[in-house]
Design a protein around this motif. Structure first.
Motif, PDB file in Angstrom:
ATOM      1  N   ALA A 150       0.822  -1.206   0.000  1.00 57.89           N
ATOM      2  CA  ALA A 150       0.000   0.000   0.000  1.00 57.89           C
ATOM      3  C   ALA A 150       0.858   1.259   0.000  1.00 57.89           C
ATOM      4  CB  ALA A 150      -0.930  -0.008   1.208  1.00 57.89           C
ATOM      5  N   ALA A 151       2.007   1.196   0.675  1.00 61.60           N
ATOM      6  CA  ALA A 151       2.874   2.375   0.757  1.00 61.60           C
ATOM      7  C   ALA A 151       3.345   2.841  -0.611  1.00 61.60           C
ATOM      8  CB  ALA A 151       4.070   2.072   1.653  1.00 61.60           C
ATOM      9  N   ALA A 152       3.453   1.903  -1.569  1.00 64.05           N
ATOM     10  CA  ALA A 152       3.937   2.270  -2.904  1.00 64.05           C
ATOM     11  C   ALA A 152       2.953   3.151  -3.653  1.00 64.05           C
ATOM     12  CB  ALA A 152       4.211   0.995  -3.709  1.00 64.05           C
ATOM     13  N   LEU A 153       1.683   3.127  -3.271  1.00 64.79           N
ATOM     14  CA  LEU A 153       0.664   3.898  -3.983  1.00 64.79           C
ATOM     15  C   LEU A 153       0.486   5.306  -3.444  1.00 64.79           C
ATOM     16  CD1 LEU A 153      -0.054   0.824  -4.575  1.00 64.79           C
ATOM     17  CD2 LEU A 153      -2.318   1.693  -5.142  1.00 64.79           C
ATOM     18  N   MET A 154       1.250   5.641  -2.416  1.00 60.75           N
ATOM     19  CA  MET A 154       1.116   6.962  -1.803  1.00 60.75           C
ATOM     20  C   MET A 154       1.701   8.069  -2.663  1.00 60.75           C
ATOM     21  SD  MET A 154      -0.298   6.920   1.271  1.00 60.75           S
ATOM     22  CE  MET A 154       0.516   8.255   2.152  1.00 60.75           C
ATOM     23  N   ASP A 155       2.673   7.724  -3.495  1.00 63.72           N
ATOM     24  CA  ASP A 155       3.407   8.741  -4.260  1.00 63.72           C
ATOM     25  C   ASP A 155       2.649   9.073  -5.535  1.00 63.72           C
ATOM     26  OD1 ASP A 155       5.286  10.467  -5.201  1.00 63.72           O
ATOM     27  OD2 ASP A 155       6.656   8.911  -5.922  1.00 63.72           O
ATOM     28  N   ASP A 213      -9.216  -9.735   9.131  1.00 59.07           N
ATOM     29  CA  ASP A 213      -8.305 -10.820   9.526  1.00 59.07           C
ATOM     30  C   ASP A 213      -7.218 -11.083   8.487  1.00 59.07           C
ATOM     31  OD1 ASP A 213      -9.874 -11.248  11.869  1.00 59.07           O
ATOM     32  OD2 ASP A 213     -11.272 -12.454  10.681  1.00 59.07           O
ATOM     33  N   THR A 214      -6.881 -10.084   7.685  1.00 61.12           N
ATOM     34  CA  THR A 214      -5.786 -10.189   6.724  1.00 61.12           C
ATOM     35  C   THR A 214      -4.959  -8.907   6.787  1.00 61.12           C
ATOM     36  OG1 THR A 214      -6.819  -9.120   4.801  1.00 61.12           O
ATOM     37  CG2 THR A 214      -7.359 -11.446   5.180  1.00 61.12           C
ATOM     38  N   GLU A 215      -3.898  -8.870   5.987  1.00 59.35           N
ATOM     39  CA  GLU A 215      -3.094  -7.660   5.848  1.00 59.35           C
ATOM     40  C   GLU A 215      -3.527  -6.844   4.631  1.00 59.35           C
ATOM     41  OE1 GLU A 215       1.357  -8.710   6.824  1.00 59.35           O
ATOM     42  OE2 GLU A 215       0.474 -10.367   5.648  1.00 59.35           O
ATOM     43  N   CYS A 216      -4.701  -7.120   4.102  1.00 62.35           N
ATOM     44  CA  CYS A 216      -5.063  -6.630   2.764  1.00 62.35           C
ATOM     45  C   CYS A 216      -6.328  -5.778   2.745  1.00 62.35           C
ATOM     46  CB  CYS A 216      -5.270  -7.812   1.819  1.00 62.35           C
ATOM     47  SG  CYS A 216      -3.876  -8.953   1.743  1.00 62.35           S
ATOM     48  N   ALA A 217      -6.415  -4.989   1.697  1.00 68.82           N
ATOM     49  CA  ALA A 217      -7.646  -4.281   1.344  1.00 68.82           C
ATOM     50  C   ALA A 217      -7.717  -4.222  -0.173  1.00 68.82           C
ATOM     51  CB  ALA A 217      -7.671  -2.878   1.933  1.00 68.82           C
ATOM     52  N   ALA A 264      -4.741  10.018  -8.185  1.00 66.41           N
ATOM     53  CA  ALA A 264      -4.902  10.739  -6.924  1.00 66.41           C
ATOM     54  C   ALA A 264      -5.934  10.064  -6.033  1.00 66.41           C
ATOM     55  CB  ALA A 264      -5.314  12.187  -7.203  1.00 66.41           C
ATOM     56  N   LEU A 265      -6.989   9.554  -6.634  1.00 73.50           N
ATOM     57  CA  LEU A 265      -8.015   8.846  -5.888  1.00 73.50           C
ATOM     58  C   LEU A 265      -7.438   7.562  -5.290  1.00 73.50           C
ATOM     59  CD1 LEU A 265     -11.166   9.045  -5.390  1.00 73.50           C
ATOM     60  CD2 LEU A 265     -11.399   7.463  -7.303  1.00 73.50           C
ATOM     61  N   THR A 266      -6.590   6.884  -6.049  1.00 73.97           N
ATOM     62  CA  THR A 266      -5.937   5.668  -5.558  1.00 73.97           C
ATOM     63  C   THR A 266      -5.004   5.988  -4.400  1.00 73.97           C
ATOM     64  OG1 THR A 266      -6.081   4.633  -7.732  1.00 73.97           O
ATOM     65  CG2 THR A 266      -4.447   3.745  -6.215  1.00 73.97           C
ATOM     66  N   ALA A 267      -4.255   7.077  -4.508  1.00 76.11           N
ATOM     67  CA  ALA A 267      -3.327   7.467  -3.440  1.00 76.11           C
ATOM     68  C   ALA A 267      -4.076   7.791  -2.154  1.00 76.11           C
ATOM     69  CB  ALA A 267      -2.499   8.662  -3.890  1.00 76.11           C
ATOM     70  N   ALA A 268      -5.226   8.434  -2.285  1.00 77.94           N
ATOM     71  CA  ALA A 268      -6.016   8.769  -1.097  1.00 77.94           C
ATOM     72  C   ALA A 268      -6.518   7.506  -0.411  1.00 77.94           C
ATOM     73  CB  ALA A 268      -7.191   9.662  -1.490  1.00 77.94           C
ATOM     74  N   ARG A 269      -6.945   6.537  -1.202  1.00 80.94           N
ATOM     75  CA  ARG A 269      -7.395   5.275  -0.608  1.00 80.94           C
ATOM     76  C   ARG A 269      -6.228   4.520   0.021  1.00 80.94           C
ATOM     77  NH1 ARG A 269     -10.692   2.519  -5.365  1.00 80.94           N
ATOM     78  NH2 ARG A 269      -9.242   3.732  -6.646  1.00 80.94           N
ATOM     79  N   ALA A 270      -5.056   4.593  -0.606  1.00 87.24           N
ATOM     80  CA  ALA A 270      -3.872   3.937  -0.037  1.00 87.24           C
ATOM     81  C   ALA A 270      -3.504   4.554   1.305  1.00 87.24           C
ATOM     82  CB  ALA A 270      -2.704   4.037  -1.009  1.00 87.24           C
ATOM     83  N   ALA A 271      -3.575   5.866   1.386  1.00 86.07           N
ATOM     84  CA  ALA A 271      -3.258   6.546   2.645  1.00 86.07           C
ATOM     85  C   ALA A 271      -4.227   6.121   3.746  1.00 86.07           C
ATOM     86  CB  ALA A 271      -3.309   8.063   2.446  1.00 86.07           C
ATOM     87  N   SER A 272      -5.492   6.017   3.404  1.00 81.29           N
ATOM     88  CA  SER A 272      -6.485   5.571   4.381  1.00 81.29           C
ATOM     89  C   SER A 272      -6.226   4.133   4.802  1.00 81.29           C
ATOM     90  CB  SER A 272      -7.888   5.709   3.786  1.00 81.29           C
ATOM     91  OG  SER A 272      -8.872   5.347   4.734  1.00 81.29           O
ATOM     92  N   ALA A 273      -5.870   3.286   3.842  1.00 79.89           N
ATOM     93  CA  ALA A 273      -5.574   1.887   4.159  1.00 79.89           C
ATOM     94  C   ALA A 273      -4.390   1.782   5.118  1.00 79.89           C
ATOM     95  CB  ALA A 273      -5.292   1.113   2.875  1.00 79.89           C
ATOM     96  N   ALA A 292      -3.334   3.956   7.220  1.00 86.45           N
ATOM     97  CA  ALA A 292      -3.735   4.458   8.533  1.00 86.45           C
ATOM     98  C   ALA A 292      -4.509   3.409   9.318  1.00 86.45           C
ATOM     99  CB  ALA A 292      -4.582   5.724   8.379  1.00 86.45           C
ATOM    100  N   ARG A 293      -5.092   2.451   8.605  1.00 88.54           N
ATOM    101  CA  ARG A 293      -5.843   1.382   9.249  1.00 88.54           C
ATOM    102  C   ARG A 293      -4.997   0.137   9.478  1.00 88.54           C
ATOM    103  NH1 ARG A 293     -11.994   1.699   7.241  1.00 88.54           N
ATOM    104  NH2 ARG A 293     -12.003  -0.177   8.499  1.00 88.54           N
ATOM    105  N   GLY A 294      -3.715   0.201   9.172  1.00 82.65           N
ATOM    106  CA  GLY A 294      -2.831  -0.923   9.405  1.00 82.65           C
ATOM    107  C   GLY A 294      -2.767  -1.926   8.271  1.00 82.65           C
ATOM    108  N   VAL A 295      -3.300  -1.565   7.099  1.00 74.79           N
ATOM    109  CA  VAL A 295      -3.270  -2.454   5.934  1.00 74.79           C
ATOM    110  C   VAL A 295      -1.886  -2.410   5.304  1.00 74.79           C
ATOM    111  CG1 VAL A 295      -4.161  -2.764   3.594  1.00 74.79           C
ATOM    112  CG2 VAL A 295      -5.731  -2.278   5.480  1.00 74.79           C
TER     113      VAL A 295
END
Length: 260
Positions: A109-114, A190-194, A213-222, A224-227
């Motif tokens: 998920a961290a890769a989609l933040m940029d 119960d997974t590491e995924c979203a 940009a929409l994908t990056a926003a969802r990645a940031a939210s994920a 923050a939730r530990g995904v």
């Protein structure tokens, strides 16, 4: 590649694929779910089954969905690396119709933040937690249905949001108060995924970095939730965007449809 494919097979198949359904059950290796007027069949592996065993599961599953009131069709979700290798040939022979092949994308998920900021005047925000969410979800669902040529309405999307109790996030990009792009983030319990699902952008707004940009926003939210991982079944249109964002193609997925 191998490690990501293992993550996919062990964390994102079977029960993990049906947690957002209106109802679901398990029959042997199959997980069968109902969403609105359609059904979904998922499984982790059928590798040990022969033709007759699979055929028996198909007959049982057709009967199962026939008994489900309001269900018009169901999808048997196949993957390119599945065994037995003859599975898709058998499904076609028995009356299933193959739809477009999709690519299964998976990555950190961290890769989609940029991602660059959206164009000036375009706002990206989450809408399922807003006071006027019913109207906003209606507008988002209408836009997506217009792009895809099919899809449920806002009421169905609202039901999904409420059923998943915070596990489904709906994000949009707006320009002058009009939704021009939308997509969901579906956290898999119960997974590491979203999952990244339902991504759609109006044709006249494509090519401006809005979906990224929409994908990056969802990645940031994920995050923050530990995904840790994000995944998506994508078309050839969205695959290059997700690849640039950092997701990797791990296999393919082809829906095989049975119409009741």
């Amino acid at each position: 590649m191998t490690d990501l494919l293992a993550v996919y097979d062990h964390q994102l198949r079977g029960r993990a694929e049906v947690v957002g359904a209106r109802s679901w059950d398990q029959a042997g290796p199959l997980w069968r779910a109902t969403y609105g007027d359609s059904g979904l069949v998922s499984y982790r592996s059928l590798a040990e089954l022969d033709r007759n065993a699979v055929k028996a599961l198909v007959h049982e599953t057709v009967a199962h969905f026939v008994a489900e009131e309001g269900v018009a069709s169901f999808e048997w979700k196949t993957r390119g690396h599945d065994r037995p290798a003859e599975l898709t040939t058998w499904l076609a022979e028995w009356g299933f119709v193959a739809e477009e092949v999709e690519t299964v994308m998976l990555g950190e998920a961290a890769a989609l933040m940029d991602a660059p900021a959206p164009p000036e005047g375009v706002i990206v925000r989450r809408i399922d937690d807003q006071p006027d969410r019913a109207a906003l979800l209606d507008a988002a669902a209408d836009m997506q249905a217009g792009v895809f040529g099919h899809g449920g309405g806002g009421a169905e999307l609202l039901e999904r949001v409420e059923r998943n109790q915070g596990g489904t996030e709906v994000w949009v990009a707006e320009a002058d108060g009009t939704i021009v792009s939308a997509g969901r983030l579906e956290v898999v319990p119960d997974t590491e995924c979203a999952g990244l699902w339902g991504g759609a952008t109006l044709p006249e707004w494509r090519g401006r970095g809005i979906y990224r940009a929409l994908t990056a926003a969802r990645a940031a939210s994920a995050l923050a939730r530990g995904v840790r991982y994000l995944h998506s079944d994508c078309t050839e249109m969205s695959r290059p965007i997700l690849e640039r964002s950092g997701l990797v193609a791990v296999t393919t997925s082809t829906p095989y449809i049975w119409t009741l």
